[in-house]
Design an enzyme around this catalytic site. Structure first.
Site, mmCIF file in Angstrom:
data_model
loop_
_atom_site.group_PDB
_atom_site.id
_atom_site.type_symbol
_atom_site.label_atom_id
_atom_site.label_comp_id
_atom_site.label_asym_id
_atom_site.label_seq_id
_atom_site.Cartn_x
_atom_site.Cartn_y
_atom_site.Cartn_z
ATOM 1 N N ASP A 46 -5.981 -7.120 4.634
ATOM 2 C CA ASP A 46 -7.153 -6.640 3.917
ATOM 3 C C ASP A 46 -8.180 -7.857 3.255
ATOM 4 O OD1 ASP A 46 -8.893 -4.938 2.814
ATOM 5 O OD2 ASP A 46 -7.831 -5.137 0.756
ATOM 6 N N ASP A 50 -11.864 -9.345 5.294
ATOM 7 C CA ASP A 50 -13.084 -9.546 4.300
ATOM 8 C C ASP A 50 -13.633 -11.119 4.427
ATOM 9 O OD1 ASP A 50 -13.443 -6.687 3.914
ATOM 10 O OD2 ASP A 50 -13.945 -7.220 1.953
ATOM 11 N N TYR A 101 0.692 -1.234 -0.018
ATOM 12 C CA TYR A 101 -0.166 -0.061 -0.098
ATOM 13 C C TYR A 101 0.603 1.301 -0.083
ATOM 14 C CZ TYR A 101 -4.319 -2.495 1.070
ATOM 15 O OH TYR A 101 -5.618 -3.203 0.936
ATOM 16 N N ASP A 113 -2.334 -18.579 1.924
ATOM 17 C CA ASP A 113 -3.187 -19.116 1.272
ATOM 18 C C ASP A 113 -3.930 -20.411 1.959
ATOM 19 O OD1 ASP A 113 -0.625 -20.360 0.857
ATOM 20 O OD2 ASP A 113 -0.876 -20.974 -1.075
ATOM 21 N N LYS A 133 3.973 -15.478 3.729
ATOM 22 C CA LYS A 133 3.947 -16.282 2.333
ATOM 23 C C LYS A 133 5.627 -16.328 2.227
ATOM 24 C CE LYS A 133 2.422 -17.604 -1.601
ATOM 25 N NZ LYS A 133 1.727 -18.931 -1.738
HETATM 26 C C1 IPM Z 1 -10.301 -1.570 4.224
HETATM 27 C C2 IPM Z 1 -10.439 -1.056 2.796
HETATM 28 C C3 IPM Z 1 -9.327 -0.163 2.510
HETATM 29 C C4 IPM Z 1 -7.985 -1.081 2.345
HETATM 30 C C5 IPM Z 1 -9.302 0.330 1.191
HETATM 31 C C6 IPM Z 1 -10.592 1.277 0.909
HETATM 32 C C7 IPM Z 1 -8.374 1.511 1.048
HETATM 33 O O1 IPM Z 1 -10.538 -2.206 2.020
HETATM 34 O O2 IPM Z 1 -9.904 -0.830 5.154
HETATM 35 O O3 IPM Z 1 -10.188 -2.807 4.282
HETATM 36 O O4 IPM Z 1 -7.606 -2.003 1.541
HETATM 37 O O5 IPM Z 1 -7.381 -0.949 3.421
HETATM 38 MN MN MN Z 2 -10.641 -4.006 2.720
#
Ligand code: IPM
Ligand code: MN
Ligand code: NAD
Length: 370
Positions: free
Chosen positions: A253, A257, A147, A229, A197
């Site tokens: 990240d 999710d 990032y 993975d 990894k």
């Molecule tokens: C998160 C989001 C952010 C990230 C994006 C929107 C910059 O997906 O906070 O998980 O990738 O960190």
């Molecule tokens: Mn995210």
């Protein structure tokens, strides 16, 4: 003596203002029922700030955040199509979120993945896979890696477009976040999953080296090294093996999710972003443009982010636990939000506002009983 706190409130885009409206009601109740004075400082941030102020992280918002004791941030960003109306560098992610993280060096991102035993019906996993619910603390490094590494794009000697994006870490950056992982593991089950990894990435080789050095200071913590993975599969097949997990930015990240998926919705994912001098709190999810403006978003993640702030920034542990209890009580009473709804005949999920009303009712009861 009244404790006074200034909170910068960045409502954000799409569902941001809808869920933020519910979350800040917690502060109103605390001001009424405790010797506390929370002062809320709303400020423009994200795509809406770009349209109103020409910048997605305007100078006035920076000043408000600088002066605040903590920052509460709603999700920002637009749909893929809508985003194109904003120059790439000013889009909410690159123009606002990343600069916010960099400004306060919020290196430790706490993403709790929690589903109590009586909420397992929300998970797409079979009850036999999560008999005790889910209780994982995912710690994501938040200000390094791909990032924030050097980037470059252009046309090469063969006339082809190219791009470079670099995954960068220094040993100090790794050390400070893995230390947070060990500290949390020490407070919990003494088990730390190191997600990496190192079979491919040199950054993971250094990460693991540093982690093993720090481990010598925490002999009471068991470390389990797991490739990222394989970790993705393990999260689906047997999430019960995890307690505290630590990992670099991009891995965190994606896996966080996925973790929202095993809970049944990203709407159940609050988070805390902790830096050396400042912390900000936000849902782990995005601005959900697909459901914006319908009053159906789940405000749990946003209200939960307030609970995390109360505990982690202000040491208001009892008040924080009341907020969690109030939200749990609403689900226990049989209510659901649209994202968690089974869709079975006769089910009728509550709206964002109604969920907020129910939580605040319970919270007020807890605050006045005590
Ligand atoms: C998160 C989001 C952010 C990230 C994006 C929107 C910059 O997906 O906070 O998980 O990738 O960190
Ligand atoms: Mn995210
Ligand atoms: P998203 O997280 O916004 O949505 C993914 C899915 O989850 C959607 O179906 C959405 O409806 C659902 N969802 C998310 N939060 C919910 C909630 N509280 N209640 C009910 N359902 C919920 O991801 P996306 O659609 O890929 O991204 C939308 C925008 O958000 C993009 O611009 C992205 O960059 C941005 N984003 C911002 C942040 C942040 O502000 N920290 C985080 C992630 C994504």
């Amino acid at each position: 003596m009244t404790n006074a706190y200034k909170i910068a409130v960045l409502a954000g885009d799409a569902i941001g203002p809808e869920i933020m409206t519910q979350a800040v009601r917690v502060f109103d109740l605390l001001n009424q029922h405790r010797d506390l004075a929370f002062e809320l400082l709303p400020a423009p941030f994200g795509a809406s700030a770009y349209f109103s102020h020409g910048k997605s992280f305007p100078e006035e918002t920076k000043a408000i955040c600088d002066s605040a004791d903590a920052i509460l941030k709603g999700p920002v960003g637009l749909s893929y199509e809508e985003s194109k109306k904003i120059p790439v560098e000013e889009q909410a992610e690159r123009g606002a979120i990343l600069p916010l993280r960099a400004r306060y060096q919020t290196f430790a991102n706490f993403r709790p993945i929690h589903l109590s035993k009586d909420m397992i019906q929300f998970s797409p996993l079979k009850a036999s896979v999560i008999p005790e619910g889910v209780d994982i603390l995912l710690i994501r490094e938040l200000v390094g890696g791909l990032y924030f590494g050097k980037k470059d794009k252009g046309i090469n000697a063969e006339g082809k477009r190219y791009v470079h994006e670099t995954l960068e870490y220094t040993e100090d950056q790794i050390m400070q976040v893995v230390r947070v992982g060990f500290e949390q593991a020490k407070k919990r089950k003494h088990r730390l999953h190191n997600i990496h990894k190192s079979n491919v990435l040199m950054s993971s080789v250094l990460w693991n080296e540093v982690l093993e050095e720090v481990h010598t200071e925490y002999p009471e913590v068991e470390v389990i090294h797991l490739l990222v993975d394989a970790a993705a599969t393990a999260l689906c097949l047997n999430p019960g093996q995890f307690d505290v997990m630590v990992m670099e930015n991009m891995f965190g990240d994606i896996l966080s999710d996925q973790a929202g998926g095993i809970l049944g919705s990203l709407g159940l994912m609050p988070s805390a972003c902790i830096g050396p001098n400042k912390a900000y709190y936000e849902p782990s999810h995005g601005s959900a443009p697909d459901i914006a403006g319908k009053n159906i978003a789940n405000p749990y993640s946003m209200i939960g982010s307030v609970a995390m702030m109360l505990e982690m920034s202000f040491g208001l542990n009892q008040e924080a636990s009341y907020v969690w209890s109030a939200m749990k009580a609403v689900f226990e009473a049989g209510y659901t939000t649209a994202d968690l709804d089974s869709g079975m005949e006769g089910s009728s999920p509550v709206s964002t506002t109604q969920f907020g009303d129910l939580v605040m009712e319970h919270l007020e009861m807890l605050l006045t009983e005590a």
